[in-house]
Design an enzyme around this catalytic site. Structure first.
Site, PDB file in Angstrom:
ATOM      1  N   LYS A 138      -3.497  -3.143   7.772  1.00 44.46           N
ATOM      2  CA  LYS A 138      -4.445  -2.959   6.457  1.00 44.46           C
ATOM      3  C   LYS A 138      -5.218  -4.475   5.955  1.00 44.46           C
ATOM      4  CE  LYS A 138      -2.748   1.507   5.344  1.00 44.46           C
ATOM      5  NZ  LYS A 138      -2.724   2.411   4.252  1.00 44.46           N
TER       6      LYS A 138
ATOM      7  N   GLU B 173      30.771  -4.042 -11.004  1.00 44.79           N
ATOM      8  CA  GLU B 173      31.432  -2.748 -10.730  1.00 44.79           C
ATOM      9  C   GLU B 173      32.422  -2.571  -9.681  1.00 44.79           C
ATOM     10  OE1 GLU B 173      27.354  -1.028  -9.371  1.00 44.79           O
ATOM     11  OE2 GLU B 173      27.805  -1.440  -7.357  1.00 44.79           O
TER      12      GLU B 173
ATOM     13  N   ILE C 105      13.886  -4.876  -2.742  1.00 43.06           N
ATOM     14  CA  ILE C 105      14.077  -3.796  -3.482  1.00 43.06           C
ATOM     15  C   ILE C 105      14.664  -2.877  -2.921  1.00 43.06           C
ATOM     16  CG2 ILE C 105      13.159  -2.159  -5.309  1.00 43.06           C
ATOM     17  CD1 ILE C 105      13.075  -5.166  -5.999  1.00 43.06           C
ATOM     18  N   THR C 106      14.312  -2.703  -1.714  1.00 42.25           N
ATOM     19  CA  THR C 106      14.703  -1.564  -0.646  1.00 42.25           C
ATOM     20  C   THR C 106      16.316  -1.237  -0.697  1.00 42.25           C
ATOM     21  OG1 THR C 106      13.137  -2.273   0.674  1.00 42.25           O
ATOM     22  CG2 THR C 106      14.291  -0.529   1.601  1.00 42.25           C
ATOM     23  N   GLU C 107      16.747   0.141  -0.611  1.00 42.66           N
ATOM     24  CA  GLU C 107      17.838   0.441  -0.758  1.00 42.66           C
ATOM     25  C   GLU C 107      18.173   1.135   0.756  1.00 42.66           C
ATOM     26  OE1 GLU C 107      18.837   3.678  -3.657  1.00 42.66           O
ATOM     27  OE2 GLU C 107      20.956   3.668  -2.789  1.00 42.66           O
TER      28      GLU C 107
ATOM     29  N   THR D 180       0.814  -1.375   0.117  1.00 43.48           N
ATOM     30  CA  THR D 180      -0.087  -0.019  -0.019  1.00 43.48           C
ATOM     31  C   THR D 180       0.744   1.328  -0.023  1.00 43.48           C
ATOM     32  OG1 THR D 180      -0.243  -0.223   2.405  1.00 43.48           O
ATOM     33  CG2 THR D 180      -2.191  -0.839   1.121  1.00 43.48           C
ATOM     34  N   GLY D 181       2.354   1.215   0.096  1.00 47.98           N
ATOM     35  CA  GLY D 181       2.944   2.385   0.103  1.00 47.98           C
ATOM     36  C   GLY D 181       3.206   2.807  -1.560  1.00 47.98           C
TER      37      GLY D 181
ATOM     38  N   HIS E 278      26.337   3.096  -4.642  1.00 47.35           N
ATOM     39  CA  HIS E 278      25.932   2.041  -3.973  1.00 47.35           C
ATOM     40  C   HIS E 278      26.812   1.814  -2.836  1.00 47.35           C
ATOM     41  CE1 HIS E 278      24.577  -0.155  -8.103  1.00 47.35           C
ATOM     42  NE2 HIS E 278      23.578   0.646  -7.442  1.00 47.35           N
TER      43      HIS E 278
END
Lengths: 380, 287
Positions: B43, B211, B98-100, B17-18, B249
């Protein structure tokens, strides 16, 4: 975020790790008064966030308070690796019998913290690691369990510490683990941890801590310790906006979404004969305000002759970015050419929004790099 | 055909819901991903996407009701470790975060706990995965890749899109694209994914996008030399990165002279991997 020696040692002492008596001073006069209070010989130590302070002449022993005043004045006027010395730590001088290294850092390959110790303390540990790696004892720590007593004993034995000091060493090692774990450090280091010749006890003569920026939300007190004098103002400003910015020496400003693509954009600018002026990642989900702030930061660098926007829309939607660019153009009114490349989510709308704004557009990354090199007036 | 995710993947979204969670749930749903539910504590009982997706109070409730076998996490960094623990404890075998910006000590605890439970984690700080034409878990735009036989694994997000897009423009499709994330401590590393691609009958070539920072690319090179029979093309970002600076990163930093792009390129070339000079060249080298 790096902490100063005096900040690190203050935290160490709160966790029961013995440190020398001493205080920090911003003027020679203050240093003199601290030296008077301490009495006897003191050490004047420059507080800057770089290594090699001793070699640079930033650490001096004073025989009395007047000497301390003079040496503090001298050190406070120094620059060490381009950083001005604004504070000195005045510590009572210790009778160093033995110097030990003790530290904890993240071993990313092992995905665990690692405690390292060496009987060859007091010198750069990376140098020890290169020349005499056998002198470094490493013990990995289970992040779910923490440092075990027996591990600390193994380390004490491994560095040939006299047995009568094992119990004391254990306490220090376990407390150092708590410093690391409870403050979300990525590095805690005592170099040297000394055996004090006066009383045969251990003492942390120096201290170094690096705190994980991603954990500062739960360490408000530590966040307040950040020394803003020690970083470029543009980098401070960028962090305030949640942007990642690193200034470089070239002439082509880069604004890119995503760190990997930002590095690649710098690389390709160089590959086609230009020099990048900066690394800048506007991040995921960047809205118009963030992009506008990013643009202002890039343009504070007077070396910038052209700006390359390279936006590939995933989490960041290209129409948002385009609105950001337009808002920033309105506000900043830049007088350098802009090369824009937008691809991905909502890219058509983004490009439509920018169509009237007199920007050079590019389809591919190579095309964008070549056009920005040309726009910056670089001739091959 | 694919690794890790396909049309049988039953996905729940933690943080549905975010803002970002909802936006990307709609994108994943539109792509055809089988999104069976979402989780937002407090929720439960509500519905997302105009009544199409049920919202639950906990991952356990969502799993019990839907039989979900994959979870994607969109919650803020300070809550993400708990979300990963919760998903693992609810029996989810594949978690995609996914969160950074997750704290590194949190990640060391999460990774060690998940390893004990034999739960696979992709990320954090990653774009997730895409099996073109079948399933998309995360934020990789669906319209920039076509189905094919090239496996793609990357530490980056948008840079990966770049490569997929360039591949598509040359008519090259992907079997699965896996973004393993740019953090120093993450759930799945290059060699884990290379091994899966090596064993996937529908993957014929592999692209690795690395990288600066750490030694995962060097380990991948070693693995490629010893175990990979399929041709590989690589690209390493950060040739121009200065040492000691964290390039966006959390994991992209040259420390004590280690982790440079030059070292990684050399290791890969030694292992017989073709290394591209820029991302658009990857697609050409695949041809």
């Amino acid at each position: 975020m790096k902490l100063h020696e005096y900040q690190s040692k203050y935290i160490f002492s709160k966790y029961g790790i013995p440190i020398p008596k001493g205080r920090v001073a911003a003027t020679a006069d203050e240093a003199k008064r601290i030296a008077e209070e301490l009495g006897g010989r003191v050490v004047i130590k420059s507080q800057v966030l770089v290594g090699g302070r001793g070699k640079a002449g930033g650490i001096k022993v004073a025989k009395d308070a007047n000497d301390a005043e003079q040496l503090a004045a001298q050190i406070l006027s120094m620059h060490i690796k381009d950083l001005p010395v604004r504070k000195v730590l005045v510590d009572e001088a210790a009778n160093i019998q033995t110097e030990i290294y003790l530290g904890i850092t993240n071993d990313r390959a092992a995905r665990k913290p690692v405690m390292m110790a060496s009987s060859a303390g007091g010198v750069d540990i990376e140098e020890v690691a290169h020349t005499t790696p056998e002198k470094i004892i490493k013990v990995h720590i289970d992040p779910l369990l923490g440092l075990r007593d027996y591990q600390a004993r193994d380390i004490a034995a491994g560095i040939d510490l006299p047995r009568e000091l094992w119990r004391e060493f254990n306490t220090i090692a376990l407390n150092l683990w708590r410093v690391y774990a409870e403050n979300d450090a990525t590095l805690v280091e005592i170099n040297p941890l000394i055996i004090n010749g006066d009383n045969n006890k251990l003492m942390a003569l120096d201290g170094k801590m690096i705190i994980d920026d991603n954990a500062l939300f739960r360490h408000v007190n530590l966040a307040e310790m950040r020394d803003l004098d020690e970083e470029a103002p543009a980098e401070t400003e960028a962090r305030r906006h949640g942007l990642s910015y690193i200034k470089l020496d070239g002439t082509i400003g880069c604004m890119v979404n995503g760190a990997g693509l930002a590095m690649t954009t710098m690389d390709i600018v160089k590959l086609f004969g230009g020099e990048p002026a900066n690394f800048l990642d506007v991040g995921g989900g960047a809205g118009a305000e963030k992009v506008a702030a990013a643009m202002k930061i890039i343009l504070t660098d007077k070396n910038v002759k052209a700006v390359l926007f390279n936006i590939f829309g995933g989490i960041t939607r290209c129409d948002e970015v385009a609105r950001g660019i337009l808002a920033a153009m309105d506000e900043v009114k830049p007088n350098v050419p802009m090369v824009v490349r937008l691809v991905g989510t909502n890219a058509e709308e983004g490009r439509r929004l920018l169509a009237d704004a007199n920007m050079i557009t590019a389809e591919t990354l190579v095309d964008a790099a070549q056009k920005s090199v040309k726009a910056a007036g670089i001739k091959k | 055909m694919s690794i890790l995710i396909d049309k049988n993947t039953k996905l729940i979204v933690q943080g549905i819901t975010g803002n970002e969670g909802l936006f990307h749930t709609a994108q994943m749903f539109a792509y055809g991903t089988n999104v069976v539910g979402g989780v937002t504590p407090g929720k439960g009982g509500e519905w997302a996407l105009d009544g199409k997706i049920p919202v639950f109070d906990s991952v356990k409730m969502a799993v019990d009701a839907t039989g979900a076998n994959c979870s994607v996490i969109f919650v803020p960094a300070r809550f993400a470790p708990d979300a990963m623990f919760e998903a693992a404890d609810a029996g989810i075998p594949l978690i995609v975060c996914i969160t950074e910006g997750v704290a590194v000590q949190d990640m060391m605890r999460v990774r060690n706990y998940l390893d004990q439970k034999k739960v696979r984690l992709i990320g954090p700080n990653c774009p997730g995965m895409l099996t073109p034409g079948q399933s998309k878990v995360g934020i990789i735009p669906g319209n920039i890749a076509i189905p094919g036989n090239v496996g793609v694994v990357s530490r980056s997000g948008t840079l990966t899109y770049e490569v997929l897009y360039a591949m598509m423009n040359l008519g090259l499709g992907a079997s699965t694209c896996v973004g393993i994330g740019g953090d120093p401590v993450n759930g799945t590393n290059f060699i884990d994914v290379l091994d899966m691609f090596e064993h996937d009958p529908h993957t014929e070539k592999v692209v690795l996008i690395g990288e600066i920072g750490g030694t995962d690319e060097e380990k991948a090179a070693e693995f490629a030399a010893k175990k990979m029979t399929k041709p590989m093309v690589a690209f390493i970002a950060g040739q121009t990165a200065p040492p000691g600076k964290r390039m966006g990163h959390a994991g992209a930093i040259i420390e004590g002279g280690a982790g440079t792009a030059a070292d990684k390129v050399l290791a890969l070339e030694h292992a017989g991997v073709k290394v591209a000079k820029h991302p658009e060249e990857i697609a050409t080298l695949l041809k």
